[in-house]
Design a protein around this motif. Structure first.
Motif, PDB file in Angstrom:
ATOM      1  N   ILE A   3       0.850  -1.197   0.000  1.00 12.52           N
ATOM      2  CA  ILE A   3       0.000   0.000   0.000  1.00 12.52           C
ATOM      3  C   ILE A   3       0.885   1.246   0.000  1.00 12.52           C
ATOM      4  CG2 ILE A   3      -1.769   1.298   1.268  1.00 12.52           C
ATOM      5  CD1 ILE A   3      -2.606  -1.363   2.604  1.00 12.52           C
ATOM      6  N   LEU A   4       0.662   2.131  -0.953  1.00 12.06           N
ATOM      7  CA  LEU A   4       1.379   3.403  -0.929  1.00 12.06           C
ATOM      8  C   LEU A   4       0.487   4.435  -0.243  1.00 12.06           C
ATOM      9  CD1 LEU A   4       3.690   5.021  -3.458  1.00 12.06           C
ATOM     10  CD2 LEU A   4       1.802   6.394  -2.569  1.00 12.06           C
ATOM     11  N   LEU A   5       1.001   4.979   0.862  1.00 16.00           N
ATOM     12  CA  LEU A   5       0.241   5.946   1.666  1.00 16.00           C
ATOM     13  C   LEU A   5       0.887   7.319   1.559  1.00 16.00           C
ATOM     14  CD1 LEU A   5      -1.858   6.602   4.031  1.00 16.00           C
ATOM     15  CD2 LEU A   5       0.030   6.083   5.591  1.00 16.00           C
ATOM     16  N   THR A   6       0.111   8.310   1.133  1.00 16.61           N
ATOM     17  CA  THR A   6       0.591   9.699   1.126  1.00 16.61           C
ATOM     18  C   THR A   6       0.089  10.386   2.400  1.00 16.61           C
ATOM     19  OG1 THR A   6      -1.391  10.517   0.053  1.00 16.61           O
ATOM     20  CG2 THR A   6       0.384   9.795  -1.398  1.00 16.61           C
ATOM     21  N   ASP A  52       0.133  -2.090  -4.813  1.00 10.66           N
ATOM     22  CA  ASP A  52      -1.105  -2.741  -5.278  1.00 10.66           C
ATOM     23  C   ASP A  52      -2.273  -1.763  -5.205  1.00 10.66           C
ATOM     24  OD1 ASP A  52       0.148  -5.268  -5.507  1.00 10.66           O
ATOM     25  OD2 ASP A  52       0.069  -5.445  -3.312  1.00 10.66           O
ATOM     26  N   ILE A  53      -2.118  -0.724  -4.384  1.00  8.63           N
ATOM     27  CA  ILE A  53      -3.208   0.253  -4.182  1.00  8.63           C
ATOM     28  C   ILE A  53      -2.591   1.541  -3.622  1.00  8.63           C
ATOM     29  CG2 ILE A  53      -3.754  -0.478  -1.796  1.00  8.63           C
ATOM     30  CD1 ILE A  53      -6.772  -0.372  -2.676  1.00  8.63           C
ATOM     31  N   ILE A  54      -3.239   2.656  -3.921  1.00  7.05           N
ATOM     32  CA  ILE A  54      -2.784   3.942  -3.359  1.00  7.05           C
ATOM     33  C   ILE A  54      -3.842   4.458  -2.393  1.00  7.05           C
ATOM     34  CG2 ILE A  54      -2.295   6.373  -3.899  1.00  7.05           C
ATOM     35  CD1 ILE A  54      -1.281   5.404  -6.660  1.00  7.05           C
ATOM     36  N   VAL A  55      -3.410   4.839  -1.194  1.00 15.33           N
ATOM     37  CA  VAL A  55      -4.311   5.498  -0.234  1.00 15.33           C
ATOM     38  C   VAL A  55      -3.835   6.942  -0.105  1.00 15.33           C
ATOM     39  CG1 VAL A  55      -5.076   5.579   2.174  1.00 15.33           C
ATOM     40  CG2 VAL A  55      -4.831   3.360   1.021  1.00 15.33           C
ATOM     41  N   ILE A 192     -10.874   2.237   5.494  1.00 12.30           N
ATOM     42  CA  ILE A 192      -9.992   2.232   4.313  1.00 12.30           C
ATOM     43  C   ILE A 192      -9.174   0.937   4.276  1.00 12.30           C
ATOM     44  CG2 ILE A 192      -7.994   3.386   3.248  1.00 12.30           C
ATOM     45  CD1 ILE A 192      -9.196   6.048   4.225  1.00 12.30           C
ATOM     46  N   LYS A 193      -8.717   0.502   5.421  1.00 12.34           N
ATOM     47  CA  LYS A 193      -7.951  -0.764   5.471  1.00 12.34           C
ATOM     48  C   LYS A 193      -8.844  -1.916   4.985  1.00 12.34           C
ATOM     49  CE  LYS A 193      -6.128  -3.908   9.000  1.00 12.34           C
ATOM     50  NZ  LYS A 193      -7.221  -4.786   9.339  1.00 12.34           N
ATOM     51  N   GLU A 194     -10.108  -1.909   5.435  1.00 14.12           N
ATOM     52  CA  GLU A 194     -11.023  -2.991   5.015  1.00 14.12           C
ATOM     53  C   GLU A 194     -11.269  -2.940   3.506  1.00 14.12           C
ATOM     54  OE1 GLU A 194     -13.231  -3.419   9.327  1.00 14.12           O
ATOM     55  OE2 GLU A 194     -14.406  -2.673   7.625  1.00 14.12           O
ATOM     56  N   LEU A 195     -11.342  -1.741   2.956  1.00 14.96           N
ATOM     57  CA  LEU A 195     -11.516  -1.626   1.497  1.00 14.96           C
ATOM     58  C   LEU A 195     -10.289  -2.166   0.766  1.00 14.96           C
ATOM     59  CD1 LEU A 195     -13.218   1.886   1.275  1.00 14.96           C
ATOM     60  CD2 LEU A 195     -14.257  -0.340   0.821  1.00 14.96           C
ATOM     61  N   CYS A 196      -9.113  -1.860   1.291  1.00 15.04           N
ATOM     62  CA  CYS A 196      -7.881  -2.390   0.673  1.00 15.04           C
ATOM     63  C   CYS A 196      -7.939  -3.921   0.682  1.00 15.04           C
ATOM     64  CB  CYS A 196      -6.640  -1.934   1.452  1.00 15.04           C
ATOM     65  SG  CYS A 196      -6.297  -0.182   1.327  1.00 15.04           S
ATOM     66  N   GLU A 197      -8.367  -4.485   1.803  1.00  9.24           N
ATOM     67  CA  GLU A 197      -8.386  -5.957   1.934  1.00  9.24           C
ATOM     68  C   GLU A 197      -9.454  -6.585   1.035  1.00  9.24           C
ATOM     69  OE1 GLU A 197      -8.631  -6.160   6.182  1.00  9.24           O
ATOM     70  OE2 GLU A 197      -6.462  -5.836   6.404  1.00  9.24           O
ATOM     71  N   TYR A 199     -10.345  -5.373  -1.774  1.00 11.00           N
ATOM     72  CA  TYR A 199      -9.778  -5.313  -3.128  1.00 11.00           C
ATOM     73  C   TYR A 199      -8.753  -6.427  -3.311  1.00 11.00           C
ATOM     74  CZ  TYR A 199      -7.389  -3.887  -7.309  1.00 11.00           C
ATOM     75  OH  TYR A 199      -6.826  -3.897  -8.548  1.00 11.00           O
ATOM     76  N   GLN A 200      -7.978  -6.659  -2.263  1.00 10.77           N
ATOM     77  CA  GLN A 200      -6.949  -7.710  -2.330  1.00 10.77           C
ATOM     78  C   GLN A 200      -7.599  -9.082  -2.573  1.00 10.77           C
ATOM     79  OE1 GLN A 200      -4.874  -8.318   1.369  1.00 10.77           O
ATOM     80  NE2 GLN A 200      -3.035  -9.062   0.330  1.00 10.77           N
TER      81      GLN A 200
END
Ligand SMILES: NC(=O)c1ccc[n+]([C@@H]2O[C@H](COP(=O)([O-])OP(=O)(O)OC[C@H]3O[C@@H](n4cnc5c(N)ncnc54)[C@H](OP(=O)(O)O)[C@@H]3O)[C@@H](O)[C@H]2O)c1
Length: 290
Positions: A3-6, A52-55, A192-197, A199-200
């Protein structure tokens, strides 16, 4: 998951690291390491990390200062989002982005649906709306979570200001004619973490714009009252200051704020994430602030 976090030093960025860093490979950047308004830096960092995803937790969030720093606000909140989205398209990865209730003018009498007409009252809201639009022009693989009145144990926010003022003063005036939904940054981070998961595991999300905020609307005055009652109960403050309700006219600010920016959360069930119960979360934050 990579995860790329800005915006790692902001309220949301820090909460996201707290909830997600033990389970995922997070490549987190502050504005000094990844300035999202610099397209070449955005391209370089994303190409290096191959996430794999950008937050995107980075934003220009100074609502009043934005009135005189319009160019800076748009550089981050519109162009920065566009640059992230362009790189996401090259890698065919999604962007999870955060926007604001201030995209609305606040003239509604019912909670705003994600599809309701936007009409920001100030530069900050307008720049965030421009970011939502820029994202949608560049990619279809995005989730925007519009949130509101964010507080946490980190950074500067209304909860921390009220606690500080309660220790310094015997009486306080707080605006009582603006209504919104206080939101704990940690709850937003979990969503947001749950959305990433999701998607994974499914390689898919129900793309689009959603509202994510605390479940019970309040005025700033009501929010302050709740903060003081809980803070006193927890022993965070010794005394509750005398709290007076004032109107927005009595507390003029450079940026006009919506009077009623309560967000409708019905579409959240489509995302499969929990609503934020902000009063419970406020209790937890107050314990951490002791
Ligand atoms: N705070 C609220 O009440 C509220 C309400 C509604 C919506 N939102 C939205 O919620 C999201 C999270 O807000 P937050 O409260 O966590 O904000 P925050 O605490 O102000 O953090 C924002 C972060 O963005 C970083 N940033 C600013 N310009 C940048 C740039 N050019 N490149 C990279 N990073 C940059 C800042 O880093 P530096 O400090 O290092 O510059 C800061 O750490 C934002 O999208 C915001 O618009 C917030």
């Amino acid at each position: 998951m990579r995860i790329l976090l800005t915006g790692k030093n902001g309220q949301l960025g820090r909460c996201f690291l707290d909830v997600a860093s033990s389970e995922h490979e997070i490549y987190d950047f502050g504005s000094d390491q990844l300035n999202i308004s610099d397209p070449s830096q955005v391209a370089e960092r994303i190409a290096q990390v191959k996430p794999d995803i950008i937050v995107n937790a980075a934003a220009y969030t100074a609502v009043d200062k934005a009135e005189e720093e319009s160019e800076r606000a748009y550089a981050v909140n519109e162009l920065g989002v566009k640059y992230l989205a362009e790189q996401a398209v090259l890698l065919d990865i999604p962007v999870i982005h955060v926007s604001t209730d201030y995209v609305f003018d606040g003239k509604a009498v019912m909670p705003y649906l994600p599809s309701d007409q936007t009409n920001p009252r100030g530069v900050y809201g307008a720049s965030k709306l421009a970011g939502e639009k820029a994202l949608a022009v560049v990619t279809t693989k995005y989730i925007v979570l519009r949130t509101a009145w964010v507080f946490s144990e980190y950074g500067n926010n209304f909860v921390k200001s009220m606690i500080r003022l309660a220790k310094e003063r015997d009486s306080l005036n707080v605006v009582a004619d603006q209504y919104g939904c206080p939101t704990y940054a940690g709850d937003l981070a979990v969503a947001i973490k749950e959305l990433c998961e999701q998607y994974q595991s499914q390689n898919e999300l129900p793309w689009g714009i959603y509202h994510y905020c605390g479940d019970t609307p309040a005025s700033w005055h009501g929010f302050a009252r709740t903060i003081f009652a809980l803070a006193k109960e927890r022993g965070v403050i010794d005394n509750i200051p005398k709290l007076s309700a004032i109107s927005s006219d009595q507390y003029p600010t450079p940026a006009k704020r919506p009077e009623y920016s309560v967000l409708n959360l019905e579409s959240l069930h489509k995302l499969g994430v929990q609503k934020s119960q902000w009063i419970d979360s406020l209790n937890q934050v107050l314990i951490r602030l002791m």
